[in-house]
Design a protein around this motif. Structure first.
Motif, mmCIF file in Angstrom:
data_model
loop_
_atom_site.group_PDB
_atom_site.id
_atom_site.type_symbol
_atom_site.label_atom_id
_atom_site.label_comp_id
_atom_site.label_asym_id
_atom_site.label_seq_id
_atom_site.Cartn_x
_atom_site.Cartn_y
_atom_site.Cartn_z
ATOM 1 N N VAL A 454 63.816 75.595 42.557
ATOM 2 C CA VAL A 454 63.930 75.844 41.036
ATOM 3 C C VAL A 454 63.967 74.631 40.231
ATOM 4 O O VAL A 454 63.494 74.293 39.149
ATOM 5 N N VAL A 455 65.016 74.008 40.756
ATOM 6 C CA VAL A 455 65.541 72.647 39.902
ATOM 7 C C VAL A 455 64.139 71.625 40.044
ATOM 8 O O VAL A 455 63.775 70.956 38.976
ATOM 9 N N ASP A 456 63.608 71.424 41.026
ATOM 10 C CA ASP A 456 62.348 70.754 41.255
ATOM 11 C C ASP A 456 61.136 70.994 40.155
ATOM 12 O O ASP A 456 60.561 70.286 39.894
ATOM 13 N N SER A 457 61.000 72.629 40.030
ATOM 14 C CA SER A 457 60.154 72.989 38.928
ATOM 15 C C SER A 457 60.523 72.615 37.525
ATOM 16 O O SER A 457 59.733 72.144 37.054
ATOM 17 N N VAL A 458 61.925 72.602 37.234
ATOM 18 C CA VAL A 458 62.209 72.404 35.826
ATOM 19 C C VAL A 458 61.865 70.765 35.777
ATOM 20 O O VAL A 458 61.624 70.449 34.992
ATOM 21 N N ILE A 583 56.851 84.107 30.454
ATOM 22 C CA ILE A 583 55.975 85.177 31.286
ATOM 23 C C ILE A 583 54.590 85.483 30.519
ATOM 24 O O ILE A 583 53.642 85.216 31.274
ATOM 25 N N GLU A 584 54.675 85.476 29.242
ATOM 26 C CA GLU A 584 53.549 85.926 28.687
ATOM 27 C C GLU A 584 52.597 84.838 28.394
ATOM 28 O O GLU A 584 51.464 84.848 28.642
ATOM 29 N N ALA A 585 53.206 83.786 28.204
ATOM 30 C CA ALA A 585 52.643 82.368 28.299
ATOM 31 C C ALA A 585 51.806 82.286 29.607
ATOM 32 O O ALA A 585 50.700 81.568 29.552
ATOM 33 N N VAL A 586 52.313 82.357 30.640
ATOM 34 C CA VAL A 586 51.842 82.282 31.982
ATOM 35 C C VAL A 586 50.768 83.437 32.329
ATOM 36 O O VAL A 586 49.766 83.112 32.864
ATOM 37 N N SER A 666 61.157 79.240 35.642
ATOM 38 C CA SER A 666 60.477 77.906 35.592
ATOM 39 C C SER A 666 59.502 77.333 36.713
ATOM 40 O O SER A 666 58.633 76.661 36.219
ATOM 41 N N GLU A 667 59.629 78.421 37.823
ATOM 42 C CA GLU A 667 58.420 78.112 38.981
ATOM 43 C C GLU A 667 57.075 78.565 38.404
ATOM 44 O O GLU A 667 56.168 78.005 38.815
ATOM 45 N N ILE A 668 57.086 79.676 37.672
ATOM 46 C CA ILE A 668 55.751 80.267 37.358
ATOM 47 C C ILE A 668 55.062 79.406 36.222
ATOM 48 O O ILE A 668 54.010 79.037 36.534
ATOM 49 N N VAL A 669 55.981 78.475 35.538
ATOM 50 C CA VAL A 669 55.436 77.534 34.585
ATOM 51 C C VAL A 669 54.998 76.356 35.281
ATOM 52 O O VAL A 669 53.672 75.931 35.263
ATOM 53 N N ALA A 670 55.909 75.993 36.315
ATOM 54 C CA ALA A 670 55.297 74.641 37.092
ATOM 55 C C ALA A 670 54.276 74.683 37.736
ATOM 56 O O ALA A 670 53.383 74.026 37.850
ATOM 57 N N GLU A 671 54.105 76.023 38.303
ATOM 58 C CA GLU A 671 52.767 76.371 39.137
ATOM 59 C C GLU A 671 51.673 76.322 38.421
ATOM 60 O O GLU A 671 50.658 76.106 38.832
ATOM 61 N N ALA A 672 51.630 76.720 37.090
ATOM 62 C CA ALA A 672 50.601 76.890 36.170
ATOM 63 C C ALA A 672 50.045 75.403 35.407
ATOM 64 O O ALA A 672 49.418 75.535 34.598
ATOM 65 N N LEU A 673 51.056 74.615 35.665
ATOM 66 C CA LEU A 673 50.783 73.188 34.987
ATOM 67 C C LEU A 673 49.460 72.239 35.852
ATOM 68 O O LEU A 673 49.545 72.653 36.945
ATOM 69 N N PRO A 674 48.982 71.721 35.097
ATOM 70 C CA PRO A 674 47.738 71.082 35.669
ATOM 71 C C PRO A 674 48.311 69.916 36.684
ATOM 72 O O PRO A 674 49.489 69.475 36.536
#
Lengths: 674, 321, 258
Positions: A454-458, A583-586, A666-674
């Protein structure tokens, strides 16, 4: 002066005399308890009073019972004016409040008539609810409590019925010139036979009404419905500090030798007021994780038993005038009195299990319409156990030891704290290098492999938004949140002070946290010891980054996500929307909402130090939550707390539903980053 | 030539393998041994056959059970008779206690619980410190007599010489009646398994064990290894194992030399209780289980297939087939 | 007559500590010191015994004895916090007493002066793990001892029935008459945490500092080595039969743990 007047005055004097004795006794009991400053901030209190007493904010969360109570409450206020007129009528031998002027009295009559009717209906509906619908939250009330409720409802019914009947007779007899403003009473006047109704019938209902009023008044101090009198002051004197802020007792004053709430007389006057304000509605139990999973702790029971303990000890407290009994006083007590005086709240009133069950999730506090503080009372009792006696569940000892020696719960070597981040090249926070903030990692992110991700994603998110931040590495310490909620105030304060020193050494002015427990304590509790900094949770910050366009998650690839609210950012700090917006953004869709969400969010079971203790009774809290996740048909459940992460994951495993992914937001955001 | 006195141990008459490690280490030296118990004849004979020149057999049935004072009195008699330079024993319940007592009585240096030990031509010893987190090389100060205990399974068993020695029955002057310590009895362990927190080997099961009955395969493996059986919190929560078997944050903290985790994913609560194990083996169907990151050896596979095979292989290795 | 209970305490690295070397020596920078965990069971048993005797009308004093550097006084204070009455600190900043022989000599000398009726100690210290010092102190005091005690039940004013843990989960049961020394194993009791009044009282209790008596060490440690750090997991491939056989081979030959 007529016999009628003399009778009325005698009855009033007697009733109010008796009432003021019993009422005064309770006021004295409350005032003899330990102090707590709840007198400042008049305006803020007025605001809270308006919101929770006049507007019934929390009551309306359950609309029907809320509305019924709202009507009965306002009915009471209006009808009390009517009752005053009633008494005025008796004292003066037939005068009305005509000094209000024609319009004034017309309005007064109309309001009284209307509320008589509304209250009549509301009480009928309340009877219906209790007898036919049987709300679950009141099912466990004792026979006495139920009888009490029916009795009170009957009295209220009696009040409005006698009131209406009395007025209807005047209207029927044509002696009420304001009949036109009393449509209900006027309609009711039809029931009387032709010809004038005898004055004796009128007087019968008149006296019946007055007798019910005065009986009601004198019954209150002996009933849970004393609520009627103390609920409003209880709201007025409620806690204005952030809800996530525990009191900070002075442990350095060597003249204080007992800590926390060990006996009834260690409780504060507000604890006592809380117990009197409780009318056993059971809203506190509804979302309580321990009540729901069949454990001993029920917040409603907490209040009922507390009130019973206070009542039991009252004669002794009053005799002692609030002082601590010295040898001479002890010698004068009978063995029973002495046993009662020396009885400890735990195990005398509550079992150890009861007090240690609590996850401090605050669902009860959130639900309580009269703003009772259950959690603070429980923590105070835990403090007494730990500080005065060194008594705590066996597993908690391990955690205390680990926190004390290596400042983390699992006993990992302190010098390895955040080693993995340092090795990744995340810089150490320095005062003079224009860091935007300090990223306070917390124990879980420092040591637990799952939460390291999680921290890694942040970190990935922050880096991709070019945010300049630093960490404390092995200088970071646990902030003391858990041990304080486990009653170990001494260790907790030591940890807070040590941590504050480090934060001040680096002149930290803004802190980002991933753990809601770190967040709450740094934000709401450190100010008590002079910590002064801004604190944000990563759910807030990531949401800001998205809104500002500093990161652009490639949305829409993920679907069917639900969100599990963490108590300590949710209920305690009202961060409900930010994670949902992320969540909605992702996902490009609203998250699936579970029934128990936001204010009603259901605890994962790990708060209040429960993470470090065994859950030996009832069913498992995290499994209960997992079942709700499964029922929501979500494919992914998002969390925002390391404890929730562990508990929800374990709960799903227990239901063999590992296919449902548990991700930090944070993980779902990090995963959705290019 | 240095003289050695070995404190030998037996189980129901048969000499323990650990005692043979001591004779092996004393090869070619002048060796005496002492063995206690009316049922120790076979062990005494065995010691003599392994080339121990003088075997002192305390035959008196009063010595069937350990009594620190009485055993020390016996040791005393033998020491004054053979005047050893080295008293050698195992780091067993008996050896650790009695040899420590003798070291004090004789004011001799003591190196306890050595894991590497050579006693000839020179004494070279290494022993673990800090629960095995460091190993130190021991050098005795000059002394006429030194005491050493060696951890079982540290040395190769062997004989002193091919020339058989003799067995002497030793009568010990000790007044049991006036001793402040009286032996009352001995309990057979409630299980024959060692205590979890003290066990050298632990076989442990997680949620994937599925049923209580399935723990049987772990018990069988543990029996072969003399191991204790543990469980993860998940297994305990699911009612597969009792709480006193729980290893982890809210259970027991263990520190064995070998920890075999079966179907345990390796969440932090579990790691908190067993991460200091010297060697960790993970067996799990799920190759992504985090415990594989912490283990020394791993098998990705079905534990219900692997564990019985392991039991079979260990039986073969340990000659218990 | 007042009764005196002695408790032997050692100030040792917390078991969570990472042991590292600095040159030829143990690096103490990151080490946190605590009371030896087994000694905590000894302390608890001393307190329980005192409580029992005090109920029986006796006057009882518990004296903690600790040998170590100045910093070791922390362990005495921690013991005070749970109920030990006073302490004797045998000061050894130069680490002259480093093995069972020298430590037991020093402790025995102090204990002899105190004339204890009963002594408790942990079964071993988790740093040196010798499992010997307490027995050696008993022997030097000519006091009987029972080691590795997991149950202690007072059957009379001066006698107790004790259970000693031995291999295979078995227990040897003895009766012991005071004066005697008992070493505590896990399971003897549940240790308590200090209360805050206890912690406060601890700072006011007396520690008598005494110099290290003349002692003779039995050995020195000539060089340390650390076990290799855990490397990457060795995954064993193949058919189940092959996997099992290979794992057993590795555990036996490579890891040498079976």
């Amino acid at each position: 002066m007529t016999v009628f007047q003399i009778s009325t005055i005698t009855l009033l004097v007697l009733s109010f005399g008796i009432f003021s004795l019993s009422f005064g006794r309770i006021v004295r009991i409350i005032s003899l308890a330990k102090p707590r400053n709840r007198f400042r901030d008049f305006l803020k209190r007025a605001f809270v009073f308006n919101e929770h007493v006049l507007l019934h904010k929390k009551m309306f969360r359950q609309f029907v019972p809320g509305l019924l109570h709202f009507i009965i409450f306002w009915g009471f206020v209006i009808l009390t004016a009517g009752t005053m007129e009633w008494m005025y009528y008796g004292i003066t031998g037939g005068q009305h409040f005509h000094f209000l002027g024609h319009t004034g009295y017309a309005a007064f009559s109309f309001a009284e008539d209307l509320f008589n009717f509304l209250v009549f209906l509301a009480v009928a509906a309340a009877f219906y609810r209790r007898i036919v619908i049987k709300p679950k939250r009141m099912a466990d009330n004792s026979f006495k409590s139920k009888a009490d409720a029916y009795f009170i409802l009957s009295l209220i019914w009696g009040l409005v019925i006698t009131n209406l009947l009395t007025h209807s007779i005047s209207i029927h007899n044509g002696t009420d010139e304001f009949a036109a403003y009393q449509p209900i009473a006027a309609a009711l006047a039809q029931i009387w036979p032709q010809g004038p109704v005898s004055e004796n019938v009128y007087l019968f209902f008149w006296w019946a009404h007055l007798a019910i009023v005065l009986g009601f008044l004198n019954f209150l101090p002996y009933s849970k419905h004393f609520h009627v009198i103390v609920a409003a002051p209880n709201v007025w004197f409620s806690k204005l500090e952030p809800r996530g802020q525990l009191s900070f007792p002075n442990l350095e004053d060597e003249t204080i030798t007992k800590f926390g709430a060990e006996k009834v007389n260690d409780l504060s006057w507000k604890n006592l007021l809380d117990s009197y304000a409780c009318t056993e509605c059971g809203r506190c139990n509804e979302f309580c994780p321990t009540t729901t999973t069949g454990k001993e702790l029920r917040p409603k029971t907490l209040m009922i038993n507390l009130r019973a303990a206070v009542t039991e000890q009252a004669p002794i407290s009053l005799a002692l005038n609030g002082k601590v009994a010295d040898e001479a006083a002890l010698a004068k007590m009978s063995p029973e009195q002495r046993a009662c005086y020396e009885k400890e709240l735990v195990p005398g009133t509550f079992s150890d299990q009861f007090i240690w069950d609590c996850t401090t999730c605050g669902a009860c506090v959130e639900a309580c319409p009269v703003l009772i503080d259950h959690v603070d009372a429980i923590v105070d009792m835990r403090r007494a156990l730990v500080l005065n006696k060194g008594s705590n569940p066996e597993e908690a000892t391990t955690a205390f030891r680990n926190f004390e020696t290596v400042s983390n719960p699992w006993g990992f070597n302190e010098s390895t704290r955040q080693e993995w981040l340092t090795e990744k090249g995340v810089p150490h926070y320095e005062a003079d290098q224009n860091f935007e903030f300090l990223y306070y990692i917390g124990c879980a992110g420092s040591f637990d492999d799952r939460n390291k991700k999680v921290v890694d994603s942040v970190v990935k998110i922050l880096q991709s938004a070019n945010v300049k931040f630093g960490i404390l590495g092995k200088e970071e310490k646990c902030n003391g949140e858990t041990v304080r909620r486990m009653g170990n105030e001494y260790l907790g304060q030591q940890m807070m002070k040590a941590n504050k020193e480090t934060l001040e050494k680096y002149k930290v002015s803004k802190i980002l946290t991933s753990c809601p427990h770190c967040f709450n304590t740094l934000k709401n509790e450190y100010p008590e010891i002079g910590g002064s900094w801004e604190v944000i949770h990563h759910s807030e910050y990531i949401n800001e980054l998205i809104a500002a366009g500093r990161i652009k998650p490639d949305g829409g690839k993920m679907k069917n996500v639900t969100y599990h609210d963490s108590c300590y950012i949710g209920r305690y700090n009202k961060i409900y929307d930010e994670p949902r917006e992320i969540i909605e953004a992702v996902t490009k869709e609203k998250p699936i909402e579970m029934e128990r969400s936001k204010e009603k969010g259901f605890c994962c079971g790990a708060g209040g130090g429960r993470m470090w203790m065994e859950e030996k009774t009832g069913t498992r809290i995290n499994v209960n939550r997992a079942e709700e996740v499964i029922a929501s048909k979500a494919e992914t459940v998002c969390v925002a707390c390391p404890f929730c992460m562990t508990m929800v994951t374990d709960g799903l495993k227990s239901k063999a539903r590992e296919d449902i992914k548990v991700r930090d937001i944070s993980e779902i955001v990090a995963e959705a980053l290019p | 030539m240095k003289k050695v006195l070995i404190l030998a141990e037996h189980k129901k008459g048969s000499l323990k393998k650990a005692s043979l490690e001591l004779t092996g280490a004393s090869k070619g030296m002048e060796v005496s041994a002492i063995v206690f118990g009316s049922d120790a004849k076979a062990a005494a004979d065995d010691l003599a056959a392994k080339g121990v020149q003088n075997v002192f057999w305390v035959k008196d049935a009063k010595f069937d059970h350990y009594h620190p004072e009485a055993y020390a009195a016996a040791m005393d008699q033998v020491v004054s008779q053979v005047k050893p330079n080295i008293i050698l024993g195992n780091a067993s319940s008996l050896g650790k206690d009695l040899i420590a007592k003798m070291a004090a009585r004789l004011d001799a240096p003591l190196a306890a619980d050595c894991t590497e030990a050579t006693i000839q031509p020179d004494i070279k010893l290494r022993r673990p410190f800090f629960s095995g987190k460091a190993v130190g090389t021991i050098e005795f100060e000059p002394a006429e007599l030194v005491c050493i205990t060696v951890r079982p399974n540290s040395l190769a068993p062997g004989e002193v010489s091919s020339t058989a020695g003799k067995v002497n029955e030793l009568a010990v002057n000790f007044d049991f009646a006036s001793s402040a310590v009286q032996f009352v009895g001995k309990t057979e362990g409630s299980s024959d398994k060692p205590d979890l927190t003290e066990a050298a080997i632990i076989v442990s099961g997680g949620r994937s064990m599925k049923t209580k009955e399935n723990f049987k395969i772990l018990n069988e493996l543990a029996d072969v290894l003399g191991a204790a059986v543990g469980a993860s919190r998940a297994a305990v929560d699911e009612g597969l194992a009792s709480h006193d078997m729980q290893v982890g944050q809210t259970g027991k903290t263990v520190n064995p030399k070998l920890y075999i985790a079966n179907g345990i994913s390796g969440a932090i609560q579990h790691l908190a209780g067993m991460r200091t194990s010297k060697v960790i083996v993970a067996i799990n169907k799920d190759a992504a289980a985090p415990l594989f990151q912490k283990a020394d050896y791993g098998i990705v596979g079905d534990l219900f297939v692997i564990v019985p095979l392991l039991t079979k292989e260990f039986k073969k290795l340990l000659g218990k087939a | 007559m007042a009764l005196k209970i002695g408790v032997l305490l050692k100030h040792v690295p917390d078991t969570n500590s990472r042991i590292q070397l600095k040159g030829e020596m143990i690096d103490e920078t990151d080490i946190k010191y605590v009371i030896n965990p087994y000694d905590e069971f000894a302390i608890e048993e001393a307190i329980k015994t005192k409580d029992l005797w005090v109920k029986g009308g006796e006057q009882v004093e518990i004296v903690g004895i600790c040998l170590g550097p100045t910093a070791a006084q922390k362990s005495l204070r921690d013991a005070f916090a749970v109920g030990v009455d006073r302490g004797i600190h045998i000061l050894d900043n130069d680490k002259k007493a480093i093995d069972a022989r020298s430590v037991s000599q020093a402790l025995a000398k102090v204990c002899a002066e105190e004339k204890f009726n009963l002594i408790f100690a942990g079964k071993q210290a988790v740093d040196t793990d010798a499992h010997a010092v307490a027995q050696m102190v008993a022997e030097r005091l000519k006091m009987p001892h029972i080691a590795v005690v997991s149950k202690c039940e007072w059957t009379g004013a001066t006698s107790a029935k004790v259970e000693r843990d031995i291999e295979g989960g078995m227990k040897e049961i003895y009766t012991v008459k005071m004066p005697a020394l008992l070493t505590a194993n896990k399971g003897l009791n549940k240790m308590r945490l200090a209360s805050l009044p206890g912690i406060r009282a601890a700072s006011k209790k007396e520690i008598k500092e005494v110099p290290l008596p003349e002692v003779k060490a039995g050995y020195k440690v000539k060089g340390w080595s650390l076990p290799p750090e855990r490397g990457k997991v060795k995954l064993i491939e193949g058919e189940p039969e092959k996997q099992a056989a290979e794992l057993v081979r590795l555990l036996h030959e490579e890891a040498k743990v079976v």
